[in-house]
Design a protein around this motif. Structure first.
Motif: not given
Length: 368
Positions: A98-124
């Motif tokens: 199993p994976f312990d963590l999902v990381h993404t850097a774009h939106l929208p973020t997927p829902a219902r992954l079942g594991v914690p996730f982190t996200i990088t924001i490059h700008d606003l």
């Protein structure tokens, strides 16, 4: 007592096929380093690619997993990426890995992954009036608010982005970390500016990069060197800038390099009369520390991220003021060698190795 095992991280790489720019540089430099650090601590890193494969090489220690996730349009990406990620996570659990963590850097973020996730924001950029239509700003704000409130950790590339996220979305500051970009991906050449050296602008040609103010500065100050715009154009931005240069009577003083090979970076910086970053909005501004590392004179738009990255003593200008831009360029070109040496020493503190360590620490903290 030994340290706990580092997590097994899944990176959503649906957009890793994008053209060269700051975001691609961030991923190309950090992912291999993060994978090596995770492996040293007993963890691992995998990348879920979409139908577009990563546009840069990844080392063997990164597991590449194919998927049918589509990069565009946005809502279709959200649907196909979420479906692919949930299926992949379920299969990994069933296989006993199993994976312990999902990381993404774009939106929208997927829902219902079942594991914690982190996200990088490059700008606003998508939240700013004048840089995105109202409907897009509204959607971006909703997507971003949902993501940063659900994420175990949010990662910003600068303190300016971090502060804006905390203030706007009222999130716990301790859950937002800064993983800075760096510039030690190339070896600078000795400075050799010639009499025909150009003002260098590095980056995609797009409205938020505000190259027009540099062209207007040239029209105001006929004694400034010609301009070299180094970067691929988005949409019709090159045609718009060519038309502006023609209207201003300076088309012969503007050169469009277009997309260029990374190997040209050292030569471009070594020969530049000055480097200018005129952006309306930046989350970081990698060319600022690239220029400083190469000891090239630098002038920047007076925006929070650029001032943070380059330093408050760098000649700066309001992005809407071509006269002030022209004066900042002249001030940069007259900077003494000692000032350029200090800037180079400051830029040397930004390293991809250090940033990778912070990133992996964030991932470990998100699963602790």
């Amino acid at each position: 007592m030994s340290d706990p095992r580092a997590p097994r991280v899944l990176v959503l790489g649906t957009l890793l096929g994008q053209p060269m720019g700051g975001v691609r540089r961030h991923n190309a430099e950090l992912l291999p380093r993060a994978a090596a650090l995770l492996a040293e601590r007993g963890g691992s890193l995998a990348v879920m690619e979409g139908v577009e494969r990563a546009a840069f090489p990844l080392p063997d220690e990164i597991e590449l997993i194919a998927s049918d996730a589509l990069p565009h349009p946005l809502l279709l990406r959200w649907m196909t990426e979420g479906q692919a990620a949930r299926r992949l996570l379920s299969n990994a659990r069933a296989a006993g890995r199993p994976f312990d963590l999902v990381h993404t850097a774009h939106l929208p973020t997927p829902a219902r992954l079942g594991v914690p996730f982190t996200i990088t924001i490059h700008d606003l950029r998508h939240l700013e009036a004048g840089h995105a239509p109202r409907a897009r700003r509204f959607a971006a704000a909703a997507f971003l608010a949902s993501a940063v409130r659900r994420a175990s950790r949010t990662i910003a590339v600068s303190e300016a982005v971090r502060s804006a996220l905390v203030e706007r979305f009222r999130i716990d500051p301790t859950r937002v970390s800064v993983v800075r970009n760096a510039a030690d991906h190339f070896a600078p050449l000795p400075r050799e500016p010639s009499r025909d050296g150009e003002i260098l602008c590095v980056g995609h040609l797009e409205p938020r990069k505000n190259m027009a103010v540099v062209l207007r500065a040239l029209a105001i100050d006929a004694g400034l060197p010609p301009v070299l715009l180094a970067g691929a154009a988005k949409g019709d931005e090159e045609e718009r800038l060519r038309a502006l240069a023609k209207d201003l009577g300076i088309l012969s003083r503007v050169r469009f390099l277009g997309a260029f090979d990374d190997r040209e970076l050292p030569r471009l910086y070594s020969r530049a009369a000055c480097v200018v970053l005129p952006s309306w909005i930046e989350g970081f501004g990698i060319p600022a520390i690239e220029a400083q590392r190469a000891r090239a004179p630098l002038a920047i738009a007076r925006s929070p991220a650029l001032v943070e990255v380059a330093g408050s003593d760098v000649p700066a200008f309001l992005p809407a003021d071509p006269g002030e831009c022209a004066r900042a360029i002249r001030a940069a070109m007259s900077a003494p060698k000692e000032a350029l040496d200090r800037a180079a020493a400051r830029a040397a503190r930004f390293t991809w190795d250090a940033s990778a360590r912070v990133l992996v620490d964030c991932w470990c903290g998100a699963t602790a």
